[in-house]
Design an enzyme around this catalytic site. Structure first.
Site, short mmCIF file in Angstrom:
data_model
loop_
_atom_site.label_atom_id
_atom_site.label_comp_id
_atom_site.label_asym_id
_atom_site.label_seq_id
_atom_site.Cartn_x
_atom_site.Cartn_y
_atom_site.Cartn_z
N CYS A 1 7.91 10.35 2.56
CA CYS A 1 6.61 9.83 2.94
C CYS A 1 6.33 10.32 4.35
CB CYS A 1 6.57 8.32 2.82
SG CYS A 1 7.79 7.47 3.82
N HIS B 1 -0.26 2.97 8.95
CA HIS B 1 0.42 3.02 7.65
C HIS B 1 -0.12 1.89 6.78
CE1 HIS B 1 3.59 3.04 4.61
NE2 HIS B 1 4.04 4.17 5.13
#
Length: 635
Positions: free
Chosen positions: A28, A558
């Site tokens: 990620c 995020h």
């Protein structure tokens, strides 16, 4: 292509339990995400203590190694170093595109070819070398008569891999170049066929009226480059014409054309040219050794482990194998010095591990040492390098120095190797010259290897220091006022409730491993720019955005926890990476309900990833914010 992260990648692969323990790997925006067969095989504490690794998190069946914003580069390196293409998933969830290849330099392409060709059978080649060495040893000390049946049979087994080396290489090269393996095998067989031996039995002096130039050894047995280049040509040539052959006759016509043309061209052009290249490469190393054996041994010994880290040592393997077949004016083997010069690396690593095991107070690290020591003695140094010495850096370079001095001493004393053998204690027999049967060089090798162990052990007892994690943090958090960024204000990128970072249910964020900041529990599915700047990262799945502000702050937003698993579903980017944005511009729309339905928390950290560049980061004291409200002050 070699990457500056290849050393770190090898450490990571070794300490997640090796490539065979990896089921899949993806990444990620900040972390490598492994699915491991057995997480108990991973050396978590070693990884946490490794420079380049922020921390390790185990959650939801994933083993996550937190790297930071440069994780895509580390991911690419891990996949390349570990040959994990079949287990890797591109950022965003798709499979790696087949056929997309990075442009490589000629040297890197050559190293990749040699690696792919030699890797599958190197163990067998070493085993045969060990057997040949033992036969020479037993003959020398009188255990076996060199004319006896037992000796001949066992020596024949050991010599088979070397004599028929073009056959083995033809097969493995065919797999590498995507030529049918049986065709590669036939090309190799033709080169060592009795008809091709320049012994006067058959006339092979001319082909189609053109003179056939044999290698300096008289034939292609035990050669390396000719067959590899021949198979590479065959693979290219076959792809060139194959589409024009009718399907009904392809099964026999294609191998007929490919192998006949390739073998004829090999005898006339490819073989003589590559044999000369091999010859002059060997002469080059002989020239360096002739100029200064000490320099030759020092350079090879010191840099061997570094070359191994980047896979570049493979470039020396065919040269070493070719040099072993060189003979002097009397027809006696000359031997070679490349493998001799790197003898000390194995034993230096072993000694360092013994010293660290004695000196260290880290129970986890001490537990890794015994198996690494045993492996090192047997010649397998990966557990020592990637699990113990390289993560600590200083011990690794001390072993390089010890190995360099050992290589210089061995070359200065004229020690040479005459066959491929194993590593560690299994390498000793390669120093026995089958012509002279002298064991003196082997005894010198044994003595030097023992000294390497002792010197490395003593060096670690004197210089080894514990505590790389604390040391790394001290360096990272050494506040230099002159290096701090400009004071800045970061506004809320999302409307919602402010949450302390320590309350976020993710260790990477809550521990502030990625930097200081706050989190927001969104009440609206939109992300706006928190300051003027450039979008430095916009993850393909849309769940994470990195912005470098005009004042130098590096901000990570995020959206939700583990939302990378949604593969972009519910995320609609409004901007793209590298766009310049103004404070308050819409960057992303996201579906809160979809995220919740997928079982993911919607808590969204807003992190200053370069927090160490600031004296303090002060968060707002309000509990509810609208997008555009002051969220953080950086001073």
């Amino acid at each position: 292509m070699a990457s500056k992260y290849d050393g770190l990648s090898r450490i990571i692969i070794q300490n997640v339990g090796g490539k065979d323990n990896i089921t899949s790997i993806t990444h990620c925006v900040t972390r490598l995400r492994f699915k491991l067969k057995d997480e108990s095989k991973a050396n978590t504490e070693v990884l946490k203590a490794t420079d380049g690794v922020v921390t390790v998190v185990q959650s939801g069946g994933q083993y996550m190694v937190v790297i930071g914003n440069h994780v895509p580069d580390v991911f690419d390196s891990v996949v390349a170093v570990g040959h994990l293409e079949s287990k890797s998933v591109k950022a965003g969830g798709g499979d790696e595109e087949e056929g997309t290849k990075e442009k490589q330099s000629i040297f890197n392409a050559f190293v990749g070819i040699i690696t792919g060709v030699f890797s599958p059978f190197l163990g067998v080649l070493c085993a045969c070398g060990i057997l040949k060495g033992f036969m020479a040893l037993f003959s020398t000390i009188g255990v076996l008569d060199a004319t006896s049946g037992t000796y001949n049979v066992l020596y024949g087994i050991g010599d088979a891999a070397f004599y028929f080396l073009p056959v083995i290489l033809g097969y493995s090269a065919a797999k590498k170049f995507k030529l049918p393996e049986m065709e590669g095998l036939l090309i190799g067989l033709a080169l060592v066929s009795p008809y091709m031996l320049n012994n006067g039995t058959y006339d092979i002096s001319r082909l189609f009226g053109i003179p056939v130039v044999a290698p300096s050894t008289g034939n292609y047995t035990s050669t390396v480059l000719p067959v590899i280049c021949a198979v590479a040509f065959a693979a290219w040539f076959e792809r060139l014409y194959k589409k024009y052959i009718p399907d009904t006759i392809k099964i026999f016509t294609v191998p007929l054309i490919t192998c006949t043309v390739t073998i004829c061209l090999t005898l006339l052009i490819i073989g003589p040219v590559t044999s000369e290249i091999s010859k002059y490469l060997g002469m080059g190393f002989e020239a360096v050794n002739g100029f200064s054996p000490i320099l030759m041994g020092l350079l090879v010994g010191f840099f061997w482990q570094i070359l191994v880290m980047f896979g570049l040592h493979w470039a020396l393997v065919p040269i070493a194998l070719s040099n072993m077949t060189l003979v002097d004016g009397n027809g006696l083997l000359l031997g070679e010095v490349i493998l001799t010069a790197m003898l000390g690396t194995t034993f230096a690593q072993t000694g360092a591990c013994i010293g660290i095991m004695i000196k260290s107070k880290d129970k986890k690290l001490k537990s890794l040492c015994p198996p690494a020591i045993i492996s090192g003695i047997a010649g397998v140094t990966e557990p020592a390098i990637y699990g113990i010495t390289l993560p600590k850096k200083a011990p690794f370079f001390r072993t390089c120095a010890v190995a360099g001095v050992a290589g210089a001493v061995l070359c200065m004393l004229g020690v040479r190797d005459y066959q491929m053998a194993g590593m560690g204690v299994f390498s000793y027999t390669m120093f026995i010259n089958p012509d002279t049967k002298s064991i003196s060089p082997m005894i010198i090798g044994i003595i030097v290897s023992i000294i390497c162990v002792i010197v490395s052990l003593v060096l670690e007892l004197i210089f080894y220091k514990e505590g790389p994690v604390a040391e790394k943090k001290t360096i990272a958090k050494n506040d230099d006022v002159s290096a701090t960024k400009k004071e800045a204000e970061i506004v809320a990128p999302i409307k919602g409730s402010v949450v302390a970072l320590s309350d976020v249910k993710d260790e990477v964020f809550s521990s502030e491993a990625m930097g200081k900041g706050v989190a927001i529990e969104p009440s609206e599915g939109a992300v706006y720019a928190p300051a003027d700047g450039v979008i430095s990262t916009f993850f393909p799945t849309g769940h994470a955005i990195g912005i470098t502000t005009d004042t130098g702050a590096e901000i990570l937003i995020h959206v939700g926890m583990d939302t990378v698993d949604m593969d972009g579903d519910g995320f609609v980017p409004q901007k793209k990476q590298d766009d310049k944005v103004k404070k308050g511009e819409l960057l992303l729309k996201f579906d809160i309900d979809k995220i919740k339905a997928a079982g993911h928390p919607i808590t969204t950290p807003v992190i200053v990833t370069n927090s160490d560049d600031y004296a303090d980061i002060i968060s707002t004291d309000v509990t509810e914010v609208a997008s555009g409200d002051t969220l953080l002050r950086l001073i």
